[in-house]
Design a protein around this motif. Structure first.
Motif, mmCIF file in Angstrom:
data_model
loop_
_atom_site.group_PDB
_atom_site.id
_atom_site.type_symbol
_atom_site.label_atom_id
_atom_site.label_comp_id
_atom_site.label_asym_id
_atom_site.label_seq_id
_atom_site.Cartn_x
_atom_site.Cartn_y
_atom_site.Cartn_z
ATOM 1 N N VAL A 53 0.641 -1.506 0.000
ATOM 2 C CA VAL A 53 -0.247 -0.132 -0.034
ATOM 3 C C VAL A 53 0.983 1.333 -0.142
ATOM 4 C CG1 VAL A 53 -1.599 1.078 1.447
ATOM 5 C CG2 VAL A 53 -2.305 -0.706 0.942
ATOM 6 N N ASP A 54 0.546 2.364 -1.079
ATOM 7 C CA ASP A 54 1.477 3.560 -1.007
ATOM 8 C C ASP A 54 0.755 4.458 0.043
ATOM 9 O OD1 ASP A 54 3.426 2.796 -2.802
ATOM 10 O OD2 ASP A 54 1.990 2.737 -4.431
ATOM 11 N N VAL A 55 -1.187 4.488 -0.067
ATOM 12 C CA VAL A 55 -1.810 5.910 0.819
ATOM 13 C C VAL A 55 -2.982 4.918 0.879
ATOM 14 C CG1 VAL A 55 -2.316 6.025 -1.365
ATOM 15 C CG2 VAL A 55 -2.495 7.919 0.781
ATOM 16 N N ALA A 56 -3.093 4.976 2.292
ATOM 17 C CA ALA A 56 -4.656 4.215 2.704
ATOM 18 C C ALA A 56 -5.739 5.408 2.493
ATOM 19 C CB ALA A 56 -4.508 3.524 3.982
ATOM 20 N N LEU A 57 -6.743 4.761 2.266
ATOM 21 C CA LEU A 57 -8.139 5.848 2.137
ATOM 22 C C LEU A 57 -9.530 5.178 3.499
ATOM 23 C CD1 LEU A 57 -8.593 7.282 -0.795
ATOM 24 C CD2 LEU A 57 -7.349 8.488 0.214
ATOM 25 N N VAL A 58 -8.947 6.052 3.951
ATOM 26 C CA VAL A 58 -9.787 4.995 5.587
ATOM 27 C C VAL A 58 -11.886 6.004 5.158
ATOM 28 C CG1 VAL A 58 -8.118 4.198 5.569
ATOM 29 C CG2 VAL A 58 -8.979 5.589 6.883
ATOM 30 N N PRO A 59 -12.457 4.865 5.799
ATOM 31 C CA PRO A 59 -13.578 5.562 6.213
ATOM 32 C C PRO A 59 -13.889 6.736 7.638
ATOM 33 C CG PRO A 59 -14.172 3.549 6.300
ATOM 34 C CD PRO A 59 -12.908 3.579 5.524
ATOM 35 N N ALA A 60 -14.627 7.295 7.513
ATOM 36 C CA ALA A 60 -14.865 8.157 9.031
ATOM 37 C C ALA A 60 -15.757 9.012 9.105
ATOM 38 C CB ALA A 60 -13.861 9.024 9.421
ATOM 39 N N LEU A 61 -16.517 8.795 10.235
ATOM 40 C CA LEU A 61 -17.746 9.568 10.937
ATOM 41 C C LEU A 61 -17.364 11.578 10.588
ATOM 42 C CD1 LEU A 61 -19.631 7.295 12.768
ATOM 43 C CD2 LEU A 61 -20.234 7.799 10.615
ATOM 44 N N ALA A 62 -15.686 11.117 11.346
ATOM 45 C CA ALA A 62 -14.911 12.526 11.653
ATOM 46 C C ALA A 62 -14.071 12.020 11.717
ATOM 47 C CB ALA A 62 -16.152 13.191 13.213
ATOM 48 N N VAL A 63 -12.855 13.431 12.047
ATOM 49 C CA VAL A 63 -11.185 13.284 12.481
ATOM 50 C C VAL A 63 -11.133 14.742 13.094
ATOM 51 C CG1 VAL A 63 -9.520 13.597 11.887
ATOM 52 C CG2 VAL A 63 -10.970 11.763 11.058
ATOM 53 N N ASP A 64 -10.544 14.917 13.881
ATOM 54 C CA ASP A 64 -10.199 15.771 14.861
ATOM 55 C C ASP A 64 -8.417 16.531 14.398
ATOM 56 O OD1 ASP A 64 -8.341 15.272 16.426
ATOM 57 O OD2 ASP A 64 -9.958 15.012 18.590
ATOM 58 N N ARG A 65 -7.840 17.276 14.713
ATOM 59 C CA ARG A 65 -7.306 17.625 14.210
ATOM 60 C C ARG A 65 -5.382 17.553 14.562
ATOM 61 N NH1 ARG A 65 -7.367 21.882 10.232
ATOM 62 N NH2 ARG A 65 -9.319 23.069 10.514
ATOM 63 N N ASP A 66 -6.397 16.886 15.870
ATOM 64 C CA ASP A 66 -4.817 15.859 16.296
ATOM 65 C C ASP A 66 -4.995 14.830 15.100
ATOM 66 O OD1 ASP A 66 -3.643 17.280 18.122
ATOM 67 O OD2 ASP A 66 -5.132 16.925 19.570
ATOM 68 N N GLY A 67 -5.077 14.383 14.386
ATOM 69 C CA GLY A 67 -5.705 13.233 13.886
ATOM 70 C C GLY A 67 -6.413 12.141 14.275
ATOM 71 N N VAL A 68 -7.340 12.222 15.650
ATOM 72 C CA VAL A 68 -8.154 11.084 15.953
ATOM 73 C C VAL A 68 -9.297 10.793 15.290
ATOM 74 C CG1 VAL A 68 -9.761 10.539 17.832
ATOM 75 C CG2 VAL A 68 -7.324 11.733 18.672
ATOM 76 N N ARG A 69 -9.451 9.690 14.895
ATOM 77 C CA ARG A 69 -10.838 9.811 14.126
ATOM 78 C C ARG A 69 -11.448 8.409 15.123
ATOM 79 N NH1 ARG A 69 -11.582 4.219 12.561
ATOM 80 N NH2 ARG A 69 -13.069 4.316 10.636
ATOM 81 N N LEU A 70 -13.397 8.785 14.083
ATOM 82 C CA LEU A 70 -14.290 8.457 14.718
ATOM 83 C C LEU A 70 -14.762 7.761 13.435
ATOM 84 C CD1 LEU A 70 -16.700 8.387 17.010
ATOM 85 C CD2 LEU A 70 -17.138 10.515 15.847
ATOM 86 N N GLY A 71 -14.825 6.586 13.711
ATOM 87 C CA GLY A 71 -15.785 5.796 13.206
ATOM 88 C C GLY A 71 -17.094 5.054 13.633
ATOM 89 N N GLN A 72 -16.823 3.611 13.017
ATOM 90 C CA GLN A 72 -19.177 3.407 13.938
ATOM 91 C C GLN A 72 -18.656 2.816 14.533
ATOM 92 O OE1 GLN A 72 -21.245 1.927 9.977
ATOM 93 N NE2 GLN A 72 -20.412 3.647 9.195
ATOM 94 N N GLY A 73 -17.193 2.635 15.139
ATOM 95 C CA GLY A 73 -17.824 1.934 16.619
ATOM 96 C C GLY A 73 -17.401 0.438 16.743
ATOM 97 N N GLY A 74 -17.029 -0.502 15.283
ATOM 98 C CA GLY A 74 -16.648 -1.117 15.083
ATOM 99 C C GLY A 74 -15.481 -1.997 15.483
ATOM 100 N N GLY A 75 -14.520 -1.069 15.802
ATOM 101 C CA GLY A 75 -12.820 -1.731 16.001
ATOM 102 C C GLY A 75 -12.179 -1.902 14.597
ATOM 103 N N TYR A 76 -13.489 -2.503 13.338
ATOM 104 C CA TYR A 76 -12.435 -2.641 11.931
ATOM 105 C C TYR A 76 -10.736 -2.033 11.975
ATOM 106 C CZ TYR A 76 -16.100 -5.523 11.641
ATOM 107 O OH TYR A 76 -17.503 -6.294 11.433
ATOM 108 N N TYR A 77 -11.428 -0.553 11.635
ATOM 109 C CA TYR A 77 -10.002 0.059 11.492
ATOM 110 C C TYR A 77 -9.413 0.045 12.317
ATOM 111 C CZ TYR A 77 -11.531 0.119 6.670
ATOM 112 O OH TYR A 77 -12.663 0.204 5.379
ATOM 113 N N ASP A 78 -9.068 0.380 14.169
ATOM 114 C CA ASP A 78 -8.116 0.650 15.291
ATOM 115 C C ASP A 78 -7.411 -0.640 14.658
ATOM 116 O OD1 ASP A 78 -9.202 2.990 15.585
ATOM 117 O OD2 ASP A 78 -10.609 2.170 16.803
ATOM 118 N N THR A 79 -8.638 -2.232 14.604
ATOM 119 C CA THR A 79 -7.474 -3.222 14.417
ATOM 120 C C THR A 79 -7.005 -3.049 13.110
ATOM 121 O OG1 THR A 79 -9.309 -4.394 13.671
ATOM 122 C CG2 THR A 79 -8.654 -4.448 16.163
ATOM 123 N N THR A 80 -6.920 -2.761 12.239
ATOM 124 C CA THR A 80 -6.296 -2.830 10.578
ATOM 125 C C THR A 80 -5.408 -2.082 10.954
ATOM 126 O OG1 THR A 80 -8.216 -3.744 9.682
ATOM 127 C CG2 THR A 80 -6.354 -2.512 8.753
#
Length: 131
Positions: A53-80
């Motif tokens: 992978v050269d760049v990963a585009l991932v879904p999110a519901l929101a992101v803050d200026r520190d890069g904290v990503r809010l997802g849908q709560g399943g933990g899929y991307y937090d583990t990936t």
């Protein structure tokens, strides 16, 4: 999903340029597998495919200026995402958002994976100072 920013044109242009586009295949929570978008059978390629992978585009519901990503709560991307960073250490992780979804603060837990930037329809890519 229909509520996410449209990326069809971006994906089509990437594929037309010969870029291999990987898409997630949902497994038992919280695991994702990866398949080539050009493969209609969505044959699983294994986690090791993330090394290319050269760049990963991932879904999110929101992101803050520190890069904290809010997802849908399943933990899929937090583990990936930690596995992605291990296999492809230089690949930036970019959340695809609507313009209003870059916010001042998102609730964070220790296990939340951060992103390096956001891609929004009206402003393009914004890099975050989060590493």
């Amino acid at each position: 999903m229909r509520t996410e920013p449209p990326v069809d044109l971006l994906v089509a242009r990437l594929q037309a340029a010969g870029v291999r586009v990987l898409v997630p295949v949902t497994l038992a929570r919280p695991r994702l597998e990866w398949a080539d978008l050009a493969d209609p059978a969505r044959t699983p390629l294994g986690q090791e495919v993330l090394a290319g992978v050269d760049v990963a585009l991932v879904p999110a519901l929101a992101v803050d200026r520190d890069g904290v990503r809010l997802g849908q709560g399943g933990g899929y991307y937090d583990t990936t995402l930690p596995r992605l960073r291990e296999l492809a250490p230089g690949a930036p992780v970019v959340a695809v958002l609507h313009d209003h979804e870059l916010v001042p603060r998102v609730p964070a837990a220790a296990h939340d994976a951060r992103v390096d930037g956001v891609l929004r329809p009206g402003t393009g890519v914004t890099w975050l100072d989060c590493r």
